[in-house]
Enzyme design. Structure first.
Site, short mmCIF file in Angstrom:
data_model
loop_
_atom_site.label_atom_id
_atom_site.label_comp_id
_atom_site.label_asym_id
_atom_site.label_seq_id
_atom_site.Cartn_x
_atom_site.Cartn_y
_atom_site.Cartn_z
N GLY B 42 1.04 -1.19 -0.12
CA GLY B 42 0.07 -0.09 -0.24
C GLY B 42 0.91 1.09 -0.01
O GLY B 42 1.93 0.99 -0.65
N LEU B 43 0.52 2.57 0.65
CA LEU B 43 1.06 3.16 0.64
C LEU B 43 2.23 3.22 1.18
O LEU B 43 3.17 3.88 0.31
CB LEU B 43 0.06 5.12 1.04
CG LEU B 43 -0.97 5.54 0.03
CD1 LEU B 43 -1.29 6.33 1.40
CD2 LEU B 43 -0.12 6.02 -1.05
N ALA B 44 2.29 2.74 2.28
CA ALA B 44 3.44 2.98 3.34
C ALA B 44 4.74 1.54 2.88
O ALA B 44 5.90 2.06 2.55
CB ALA B 44 3.49 2.32 4.93
N GLY B 45 4.02 0.27 2.47
CA GLY B 45 5.24 -0.55 1.75
C GLY B 45 5.31 0.41 0.11
O GLY B 45 7.11 -0.18 -0.01
N ARG B 330 -14.82 12.76 13.54
CA ARG B 330 -14.86 11.30 13.50
C ARG B 330 -15.37 10.79 14.26
O ARG B 330 -16.44 9.90 14.45
CB ARG B 330 -13.87 10.71 12.39
CG ARG B 330 -13.99 11.61 11.05
CD ARG B 330 -12.58 10.47 10.45
NE ARG B 330 -12.29 10.53 9.23
CZ ARG B 330 -11.60 10.29 8.80
NH1 ARG B 330 -11.14 8.73 9.15
NH2 ARG B 330 -11.45 10.80 7.48
N HIS B 401 -13.24 2.18 10.61
CA HIS B 401 -12.19 2.38 9.40
C HIS B 401 -11.12 2.45 9.44
O HIS B 401 -10.03 2.00 8.46
CB HIS B 401 -12.96 4.41 9.40
CG HIS B 401 -12.52 4.85 8.00
ND1 HIS B 401 -12.30 4.27 6.83
CD2 HIS B 401 -12.20 5.78 8.22
CE1 HIS B 401 -11.67 4.85 5.85
NE2 HIS B 401 -11.37 6.16 7.12
#
Lengths: 246, 637, 219
Positions: B42-45, B330, B401
């Site tokens: 994902g973004l981090a990986g 939230r 979420h």
């Protein structure tokens, strides 16, 4: 309501597959197509049969994992909708659904409805990027991008790589997928330095993966869940021709 | 276990510079001799793998999906924060730092959060250069919007698909490194165990999801970027495949698990419609910018919304929080939705929903402007519910979420196991007890592009590691363990499917460890989970075999870990006798029903250490000190 | 990005290159069809005008043969590229679908592989009929007007001609807008409309001749 499903079952690439008939009773019209398969699978597992393998992940139409043919149309009858968001209210009680995997030489079947789409990754690998090392970027506002160019780049960049374009194309061509990335990057000022080399590399890879050619008929555009337009293919053609002959 | 954050001391704005200067460097010629494993794309990986590859390391990147581009970062809609202050509206690095720390209800580490705010500006530059098609103004400059209750416009976005575009940017950078030979990609491969040798993380054991082959991969360092564990609730906005297995196996090898009970319930999701439901769909928080949230004043009012007159509607957020109104954070919005539904004023067939009404916005700005801003979200809503939000108010309800909790990491993003780094949602990170909108993307990319590439290098340069390969006995043992677990799951052949159990676990978690929690509820949840888990290992039925693509088997292993994690979450929630951020204990609230923090006793990170299958985990505390932002009662009145 | 060399050989070996060749050759053939129609329509001005036009063309053998050779080369390129692409496309999907529906393509676009060969067959017949006279018993060298009238008085010949023109119309409809697309110019709506109008006008102009002959308007 009740639906009759004819689903392509194939244990592995080596064994032959066939259509198998299943009955889905108690179908809730609010269910999605993949939730319907979940329900069928729960019953199969309890009967000690192998569940239908199908890809899915985000179930909100953005990851591009899911996708299969329903009655001869990629992602089914609703426009701009992946199967994970296709709700059962679009079908009538008693309808028969023929569910088949994407079919293309470049997308070999792994099992049931699961196919190998790694050819898409290799097309991106060939040049679907801008070569910018981490940390070497100037301030974001140094590169001004006209709003129109940015909007059109975004239209093309919306591709989720699901493979429906290939599946729907009578030639199993990946022109829409390849064109979308070439158009996205080629429309932006950041993408200009590598624009022509990118077109050469990506088209070469798209050909090497044994996808068919584009005959401009527009089946891909019609089934694309992100409504990517044929224009991106024209852009690919233009960049490729320009790069080849200049 | 010692929890040393290793954060440098000094003026906060200099810390990261100073740390970078003090870090050891790996000789460029030697980098390719060092293997780094990155689990998750994902973004981090993906950003970490791409950058480490670019630096010259030998990187192996793993994901369970068929392509790294499918990681669930792709589903983030709203945007990414950065303290660019392009609008001159008073934003600054310090303000973003302040907002994030306060939004997290003072349960995060100051130096980390400050660094995140500092790096936020570099992320935007990097992504623009990569060709991420951010929204633009007519003059060609980057557009911003205010998001999730922020008082400044600092959110950059690409329509409603910001996560997708940022991920594709990182994915493309990753594929570029695959092309150059620095990164080897292993899709359809799931990490099933961590291998620790002499106290250092030295590799992983994986299952090839197509062939079923169990394989070992040795490395000098392992990075886990495997996302959050929201699927412990069964129904969540996470992707179906999102799971806790990688971090859970690391936990069992000694990585402390921090603040597991800090989970975020997102207020604007499409309500549950039936038993078959497999996931919940998020509607971007940006809808709250123009939509007004209300329920009928009377309980059990079943009239269609358009027939309920104005004076019989309760715009409860506007009423209770006059200054923030519908834009409260939230956690506050979610809790209030639950409260009005508990009073019987919920709408829709299930009574679990509130209206999000655009009729005023349409009247004020015209339908065209509303369509331009939210058209794609309205379409998505209509596709799922068959209702037209231009005519009928949307119905929304909170849903699980995001996980603020995760593996404990120090300032260098290293866990309590040397050599094991954890990034993105998988670590306990920078969001404290509540994450602000548009901050997850920022954190994932900050960790991956700008922090980890330095800190992993520092570790490698400063650590003398014995040369080992996958034939080492630690790998053989781990492989045997994984094979045995798989065989065990397949061997039970009980009467219930994995999903049957998962749904029940999810319900326990949602009811007792969800939006509001009580000691009694949590205690009961722990015993229910234990019972259910015991039943799971006796009665679950997994179809198929171990040596081919078997999605039912994949799920079975993940749910087995969710059971254990669920229990730890309840334990953590039970011990934290205060309300803060996403963790709301009914016993600890102010007179007007707001969360009541207890800074005297609970101003710490709770890090749990695994002690064995039959032993209670041990709690370690990392005290939180605040030099720059003084903890105050969050008030959005 | 590994550097890929540009040049004619890799260009033609690619699918995009072959489609560009089809577009350019198709364009030349289209221009010929247009010119041919302009010539044909002179039939309405009487035998003298049409026969003079024919004589004019034959009085410039270099130009005539130049044009004929160019056209033959274009036909060869058009057909050869399409065969290579067709084979490739056939191989790209070794196993077909049990069910397959068209979701957005026109009938004309899906039948290019049929309309093309039929048009080719017609062109050959057409040459044998009006250029070589082989299949036209009433053929007289140089008397174009008389030859046309003689042939079109036979309903079978007129019928085949009309059918071929309908197929040409379809082939042109897809081919004309597709040609722009293959060369990288995209204005889908405008081009598709324009292509439809041009294709219909060409077919209508040509079809009017056998119709007029059979109706006795041209004798």
């Amino acid at each position: 309501m009740k639906l009759i499903l004819h689903v392509w079952r194939q244990k592995n690439p080596a064994q032959a597959g066939r259509m198998v008939r299943y009955e889905a009773n108690d179908v809730n019209p609010d269910m999605s197509m993949v939730e319907l398969l979940d329900v069928v699978n729960e019953e199969l597992i309890l009967k000690s049969e192998e569940p239908i393998a199908f890809e899915h992940d985000c179930r909100e139409g953005i990851c591009g994992s899911c996708g299969f043919m329903i009655n001869g149309i990629a992602h089914g009858p609703e426009a701009a909708t992946t199967v994970c968001q296709l709700s059962m209210r679009h079908f009538k009680d008693g309808d028969e659904l023929y569910i088949e995997p994407w079919r293309a030489k470049a997308f070999p079947i792994i099992k049931d409805l699961v196919v190998d789409r790694s050819a898409f990754d290799r097309i991106i690998e060939a040049g679907g990027y801008i070569s910018v090392p981490t940390g070497s970027a100037p301030d974001g506002n140094v590169i001004l991008v006209p709003k129109d160019a940015s909007d059109r780049a975004m239209d093309a960049a919306a591709c989720i790589g699901c493979g429906a374009c290939v599946a729907a194309c009578p030639n199993a061509s990946a022109a829409l997928f390849t064109g979308a990335k070439i158009a996205h990057l080629g429309l932006l000022p950041q993408g200009q330095p590598e624009r022509h080399q990118r077109a050469l590399s990506m088209v070469r890879q798209f050909n090497a993966e044994q996808f068919g050619s584009c005959t401009n008929i527009g089946e891909c555009e019609a089934v694309c869940p992100k409504e990517i337009k044929l224009e991106v293919i024209a852009r690919m053609n233009r960049d490729f021709i320009h790069a080849s002959l200049s | 276990m010692l929890l040393d954050s290793r954060a440098p001391s000094g003026p906060i704005e200099k810390l990261w510079d100073q740390a970078r200067f003090e870090m050891k460097l790996v000789n460029p010629a030697n980098k390719r001799k060092h293997t780094i494993i990155v689990v998750g794309s994902g973004l981090a990986g993906a950003s970490a793998a791409a950058t480490l590859g670019e630096l010259g390391y030998n990187v192996k990147c793993f994901c369970f999906q068929d392509s790294p581009r499918r990681a669930h970062s792709i589903a983030a809609q709203g945007g990414i924060n950065a303290a660019k202050n392009y609008h001159g509206d008073g934003d600054s690095v310090f303000r973003l730092f302040y907002d994030t720390l306060k939004g997290g209800d003072f349960r995060s580490r100051e130096p980390n959060v400050y660094r995140l705010a500092q790096i936020s500006v570099d992320i935007i530059d990097q992504c623009v250069a990569q060709g991420v098609p951010f929204a633009r103004e007519y003059g060609g400059t980057l557009a911003n919007r205010s998001f999730g209750g922020a008082q400044v416009s600092r959110t950059f976005y690409a329509r409603g698909q910001t996560g997708q575009q940022l991920l594709l940017g990182a994915y493309q950078a990753l594929e570029r490194q695959v092309d150059s030979g620095h990164v080897q990609m292993f899709p359809r491969t799931e990490m099933l165990d961590l291998v620790v040798v002499d106290g250092h993380a030295r590799g992983i054991v994986t299952r090839n999801l197509v062939t079923g082959r169990i394989e070992s991969h040795a490395a000098d360092s392992v990075v886990l970027a495997t996302g959050g564990y929201g699927n412990v609730y069964f129904l969540s906005t996470n992707a179906k495949g999102s799971n806790c297995t990688a971090i859970w196996r690391a936990y069992k090898h000694g990585a402390a698990f921090a603040n597991p009970c800090f989970t975020q319930i997102h207020p604007t999701c499409i309500p549950v419609s039936g038993e078959y439901q497999s996931k919940l769909t998020l509607m971007s928080e940006s809808l709250r910018n123009d939509g007004r949230i209300w329920v009928p004043k009377k309980a059990k009012d079943k009239r269609p919304p358009n027939q309920i007159p104005e004076d019989e509607r309760d715009y409860y957020l506007e009423r209770r929080y006059p200054s923030f109104g519908n834009l409260v954070p939230r956690d506050v919005a979610s809790r209030n939705a639950k409260a009005v539904c508990d009073e019987g004023r919920g709408v829709g067939e299930t009574g679990l929903g509130v209206y999000l009404d655009f009729s005023d916005a349409i009247r004020q700005f015209g339908v065209d402007l509303v369509r331009e801003r939210y058209g794609n979200l309205f379409e998505m809503y209509q596709r799922i519910t068959d209702e037209d939000p231009y005519k009928v108010p949307m119905r929304i309800y909170p849903a699980m979420h995001y996980a603020m909790g995760g593996l404990w990491v120090d300032y260098f993003l290293m866990s309590t196991i040397p050599g094991l780094f954890v990034t993105g949602e998988a670590n306990f990170s920078d969001h404290g007890a509540n994450r602000l909108g548009a901050s997850a993307l920022m954190q994932g990319l900050s960790d991956g592009y700008f922090v980890l590439p330095y800190t992993v290098g520092d570790y490698i340069a400063g650590t003398k590691l014995e040369k080992i390969d996958a034939s080492h006995s630690a790998f053989t043992r781990a492989e045997a363990g994984v094979t045995e677990l798989t065989a065990r799951l397949l061997g039970i052949q009980g009467r219930r499917t994995v999903d049957w159990f998962h749904r029940r676990l999810g319900k326990i978690m949602w009811d007792d460890c969800g939006m509001s929690r009580t000691a009694a509820g949590l205690e009961s949840a722990i015993s229910q989970i234990r019972e259910l888990r015991e039943e799971y290992w006796k009665d679950v039925k997994v179809a198929g075999s171990a040596d081919d693509l078997n999605q039912s088997l994949e799920k079975a292993g993940r749910v087995a870990d969710f059971f254990e994690l669920g229990e730890l979450m309840c334990l953590d929630a039970l011990h934290r006798k205060e309300s803060c951020g996403g963790h709301f204990r009914e016993e600890y609230q102010t007179a007007d029903g707001e969360a009541q923090r207890n800074d005297e006793e609970f101003s710490y990170v709770a890090a749990w250490e695994y002690k064995g299958a039959d032993q209670a985990p041990v709690l370690h505390k990392e005290p939180l000190t605040f030099e720059y932002v003084h903890p105050s009662q969050r008030s959005y009145k | 990005m590994s550097v890929v060399s540009a040049g004619v050989a890799p260009f033609y070996s690619s699918t995009v290159g072959k489609k560009a060749v089809m577009a350019v050759s198709g364009c030349v053939l289209f221009l010929f069809v247009l010119g041919h129609l302009a010539g044909n329509l002179q039939i309405y001005e009487g035998p003298e005008k049409l026969d003079n036009y024919s004589r004019l063309l034959h009085s410039m053998p270099a130009l005539l043969w130049g044009a004929r050779i160019t056209l033959l080369v274009m036909v060869a390129l058009h057909i050869w590229s399409s065969i290579q692409l067709a084979v490739r496309n056939y191989e790209a999907r070794p196993t077909g679908y049990v069910r397959k529906k068209a979701a957005g393509s026109s009938y004309a676009s899906r039948t290019m592989y049929w309309s093309g060969p039929i048009i080719l067959a017609f062109v050959i017949y057409h040459l044998l009929d009006f250029t070589f006279g082989t299949v036209n018993p009433a053929f007289q060298v140089g008397n174009v007007y008389a030859n046309v009238v003689a042939s079109f008085q036979l309903p079978l010949v007129s019928g085949f001609y009309i059918l071929a023109m309908v197929l040409l119309c379809m082939h042109l409809y897809h081919g004309l807008w597709s040609m722009f697309q293959s060369l990288g110019f995209h204005r889908a709506t405008t081009l598709k409309r324009g292509a439809a109008v041009v294709a219909i006008l060409i077919a209508a102009g040509n079809i009017s001749i056998p119709v007029s002959v059979m109706a006795g308007l041209v004798k």
